[in-house]
Structures are given as C-alpha cells and as structure tokens.
Design an enzyme around this catalytic site. Structure first.
Site, PDB file in Angstrom:
ATOM      1  N   GLY A  11      59.599  15.749 -18.805  1.00  0.00           N
ATOM      2  CA  GLY A  11      60.582  14.878 -18.140  1.00  0.00           C
ATOM      3  C   GLY A  11      61.092  13.796 -19.075  1.00  0.00           C
ATOM      4  O   GLY A  11      61.477  12.717 -18.629  1.00  0.00           O
ATOM      5  N   ALA A  12      61.116  14.102 -20.370  1.00  0.00           N
ATOM      6  CA  ALA A  12      61.426  13.063 -21.369  1.00  0.00           C
ATOM      7  C   ALA A  12      62.912  12.966 -21.683  1.00  0.00           C
ATOM      8  O   ALA A  12      63.308  12.228 -22.571  1.00  0.00           O
ATOM      9  CB  ALA A  12      60.637  13.321 -22.651  1.00  0.00           C
ATOM     10  N   SER A  13      63.745  13.692 -20.948  1.00  0.00           N
ATOM     11  CA  SER A  13      65.175  13.676 -21.286  1.00  0.00           C
ATOM     12  C   SER A  13      65.879  12.440 -20.730  1.00  0.00           C
ATOM     13  O   SER A  13      66.988  12.129 -21.134  1.00  0.00           O
ATOM     14  CB  SER A  13      65.857  14.947 -20.778  1.00  0.00           C
ATOM     15  OG  SER A  13      65.640  15.115 -19.399  1.00  0.00           O
ATOM     16  N   ARG A  14      65.258  11.759 -19.786  1.00  0.00           N
ATOM     17  CA  ARG A  14      65.871  10.528 -19.240  1.00  0.00           C
ATOM     18  C   ARG A  14      64.835   9.736 -18.451  1.00  0.00           C
ATOM     19  O   ARG A  14      63.680  10.150 -18.343  1.00  0.00           O
ATOM     20  CB  ARG A  14      67.072  10.854 -18.347  1.00  0.00           C
ATOM     21  CG  ARG A  14      66.791  11.781 -17.210  1.00  0.00           C
ATOM     22  CD  ARG A  14      68.107  12.367 -16.721  1.00  0.00           C
ATOM     23  NE  ARG A  14      67.902  13.639 -16.072  1.00  0.00           N
ATOM     24  CZ  ARG A  14      67.568  13.781 -14.793  1.00  0.00           C
ATOM     25  NH1 ARG A  14      67.426  12.740 -14.030  1.00  0.00           N
ATOM     26  NH2 ARG A  14      67.387  14.979 -14.271  1.00  0.00           N
ATOM     27  N   TYR A 155      56.745  14.710  -1.354  1.00  0.00           N
ATOM     28  CA  TYR A 155      56.549  13.880  -2.563  1.00  0.00           C
ATOM     29  C   TYR A 155      55.218  13.135  -2.505  1.00  0.00           C
ATOM     30  O   TYR A 155      54.444  13.127  -3.470  1.00  0.00           O
ATOM     31  CB  TYR A 155      57.725  12.912  -2.677  1.00  0.00           C
ATOM     32  CG  TYR A 155      57.766  12.099  -3.943  1.00  0.00           C
ATOM     33  CD1 TYR A 155      58.230  12.646  -5.141  1.00  0.00           C
ATOM     34  CD2 TYR A 155      57.352  10.772  -3.948  1.00  0.00           C
ATOM     35  CE1 TYR A 155      58.280  11.890  -6.303  1.00  0.00           C
ATOM     36  CE2 TYR A 155      57.399  10.002  -5.097  1.00  0.00           C
ATOM     37  CZ  TYR A 155      57.859  10.574  -6.280  1.00  0.00           C
ATOM     38  OH  TYR A 155      57.909   9.813  -7.423  1.00  0.00           O
ATOM     39  N   ALA A 157      52.567  13.869  -0.768  1.00  0.00           N
ATOM     40  CA  ALA A 157      51.458  14.831  -0.884  1.00  0.00           C
ATOM     41  C   ALA A 157      51.291  15.276  -2.340  1.00  0.00           C
ATOM     42  O   ALA A 157      50.166  15.377  -2.851  1.00  0.00           O
ATOM     43  CB  ALA A 157      51.710  16.033   0.018  1.00  0.00           C
ATOM     44  N   LYS A 159      52.063  13.626  -5.048  1.00  0.00           N
ATOM     45  CA  LYS A 159      51.555  12.538  -5.899  1.00  0.00           C
ATOM     46  C   LYS A 159      50.103  12.193  -5.558  1.00  0.00           C
ATOM     47  O   LYS A 159      49.335  11.812  -6.454  1.00  0.00           O
ATOM     48  CB  LYS A 159      52.463  11.313  -5.785  1.00  0.00           C
ATOM     49  CG  LYS A 159      53.875  11.547  -6.335  1.00  0.00           C
ATOM     50  CD  LYS A 159      53.865  11.893  -7.823  1.00  0.00           C
ATOM     51  CE  LYS A 159      55.268  11.928  -8.415  1.00  0.00           C
ATOM     52  NZ  LYS A 159      55.282  12.227  -9.854  1.00  0.00           N
ATOM     53  N   ILE A 188      61.306   2.035  -9.571  1.00  0.00           N
ATOM     54  CA  ILE A 188      61.797   1.883 -10.949  1.00  0.00           C
ATOM     55  C   ILE A 188      63.261   2.342 -10.983  1.00  0.00           C
ATOM     56  O   ILE A 188      63.601   3.390 -10.409  1.00  0.00           O
ATOM     57  CB  ILE A 188      60.962   2.753 -11.932  1.00  0.00           C
ATOM     58  CG1 ILE A 188      59.439   2.541 -11.728  1.00  0.00           C
ATOM     59  CG2 ILE A 188      61.377   2.484 -13.369  1.00  0.00           C
ATOM     60  CD1 ILE A 188      58.897   1.185 -12.044  1.00  0.00           C
TER      61      ILE A 188
END
Ligand code: NAP
Length: 245
Positions: A11-14, A155, A157, A159, A188
């Site tokens: 998930g490092a593209s943004r 979501y 569940a 996490k 965030i």
C-alpha cells in the site's frame, strides 16, 4: 538508522504507506514499494525516494489478497535486494455499509485485502526472517478494530483480526528475534477518508484538536522498524490524537 536494511511496504503508492516508505528511506532503508492498482502513483513514490535519499527503490504490483502472488512478489524482492528485514502491511480498503445491508462480497473483499493480505505477506516473508534471525513486522490496524465503528462491520472485523494476527505472530516468532507490532490509527487525512462527511463537531472529539497526517503514522512506524523498539513485540499502539481512549 536503517542503513543496510530492506523494507517491504504494501500500500506504499499513496497515503500512509507512501509516507512510511519515504520515512524509512530517509533513514537509510532500501524500499520495495508494493501497490496494486495505479502504477503511476507507485512510480512517483519511487522517483521521490531515489531522488531524495540515495537508497535503492523498486516497485512491485501485487494483489495482497492473493497468496500465490504474494509469494512470487516476495521471491522477486528477495532476488532483487538479497533479503527482507522490515515488512509493513499497510494495504487496505473500505466498503462501508450497515451490517444488515452489507453485501457478502463487500465483507469478503475487505477481509481478504486487510486481514488475509497481512497473513499472506507475513507467510511469504516468514522463511526469510527465520533464516536471518531478524525481522520487524508492522501491521497497520485501526481504532475501528479496537472498538468497532457502526457502518464498518467488515473493516472493524478485519482490523480486529489484524490485531489478533499480530499477537499470534509475536508469540510464534519472538524466539527468533522477530518483532511484530500493530499501529492503530484514528482519523488520518488520505484518499481513504477524503469523502467522509465528519461534521463540524468531529474535531472537538479529538483531544489534540486536529486530524492526523500520514507523517504522524510514519514517525511511529520508523520507531517500530528501528532498533529503538527492539524489546517491543505484540503491542498495539493507537495514534489518534487521543480520539479512542
Ligand atoms: P489509501 O490512501 O486508500 O491507500 C491504500 C493503499 O493500499 C494504496 O497504496 C493501494 O494501492 C493499496 N491497496 C489497496 N488494495 C490493495 C491490494 N489488494 N493489494 C495491494 N495493495 C492494495 O489508504 P490509507 O488511508 O493510506 O490507509 C492505509 C492503511 O491504513 C490501510 O490499511 C487503512 O485501513 C489504514 N488506516 C487508515 C486510516 C485513515 O484514517 N486513513 C485510519 C486507520 C487505519 P492501489 O490503489 O495501487 O491498489
């Protein structure tokens, strides 16, 4: 601080993942940027990292929900960089809806990326960490997984699962000098949250009276990736301006 280390960040593209990748690079780590959908964003991150920090950086497209693809991607990363020292499981999606109207496929899609994705990547990197007798695994959970948020059955569940997975991983791998911790962000400011209508009073519920920035999370991820946190494992650290205490 991280010179000679290789970090894989999904998930490092943004958003939060991009900020973490850049922060680890700023501190000397070589970076494997893992993304799924939008190549141009991943290439922008690569360009910023290579241009600013003089470390190696490569991009890899991989749907983390697919275990075989994760295995192939990690094999390619190990072949390119020689090994993996730090794994940040940041890739995540939302498909919010009330529980009673949530389509089954939306429940599955979110659990597959957020929870199974982290499991797949830990498994794919596992042998490498055991061989090295070293590893820092950082899973991005959420306050949603600690307390549950209405409209986020899938979501929350997923996490909560990530938090349990973190503890299992810490217990199973601790004797091999592998640390596994979770970060639980609050709100965030990223693409994920830009369309949420929080209402004018939301900020008053945050003791620090501001929304979080990807940089805030990146600073914590750096700590968990560095030797400064060598005696911390199985921990879940909230980073939410005090919102969920
Ligand atoms: P974001 O801006 O939407 O970024 C999500 C990232 O995940 C993108 O790089 C995306 O890449 C990648 N991704 C999505 N599906 C993927 C898949 N199947 N395989 C591989 N990569 C995939 O989200 P964010 O706000 O930065 O969130 C990052 C993490 O923090 C998530 O785990 C999220 O649940 C968690 N979090 C966020 C907040 C918040 O307030 N923003 C709060 C708590 C927790 P592509 O678009 O290229 O697929």
């Amino acid at each position: 601080m991280l010179k000679g280390k290789t970090a894989v960040v999904t998930g490092a593209s943004r958003g939060i993942g991009a900020a973490i990748a850049e922060k680890l690079a700023e501190n000397g780590a070589d970076i494997a940027v893992v993304y799924y959908g939008i190549e141009s964003e991943a290439l922008d991150v690569q360009q910023r990292i290579e241009g600013s920090y003089g470390v190696r950086c490569k991009v890899y497209s991989c749907n983390v929900a697919d275990g075989n693809l994760c295995k192939e991607t990690v094999a390619a990363i190990i072949s390119d960089f020689g090994g993996v020292d730090i794994l940040v499981n940041d890739a995540g999606i939302t498909r919010d809806n009330l529980l009673l109207t949530m389509p089954e496929e939306d429940f599955e899609a979110v659990v597959d990326v957020n929870l199974k994705g982290a499991f797949n990547m830990i498994k794919a990197c596992g042998k490498n960490f055991l061989r090295k007798k070293y590893g820092k695994i950082i899973n991005i959970a959420s306050v949603s997984g600690l307390h549950g948020i209405a409209g986020q059955a899938n979501y929350s569940a997923s996490k909560a699962g990530v938090i349990a997975l973190t503890k299992v991983c810490a217990k199973e791998m601790g004797s091999k000098n592998i640390c596994c911790n979770a970060i639980a962000p609050g709100f965030i400011e990223t693409d994920m949250t830009k369309d949420l209508n929080l209402g004018d009073d939301f900020i008053k519920t945050v003791p620090l009276r501001r929304l979080g920035q990807p940089q805030d999370v990146a600073n914590l991820a750096l700590f968990l990736a560095s030797p400064a946190s060598d005696y911390i494992t199985g921990e879940v650290i909230r980073i939410d301006g005090g919102l969920a205490m």
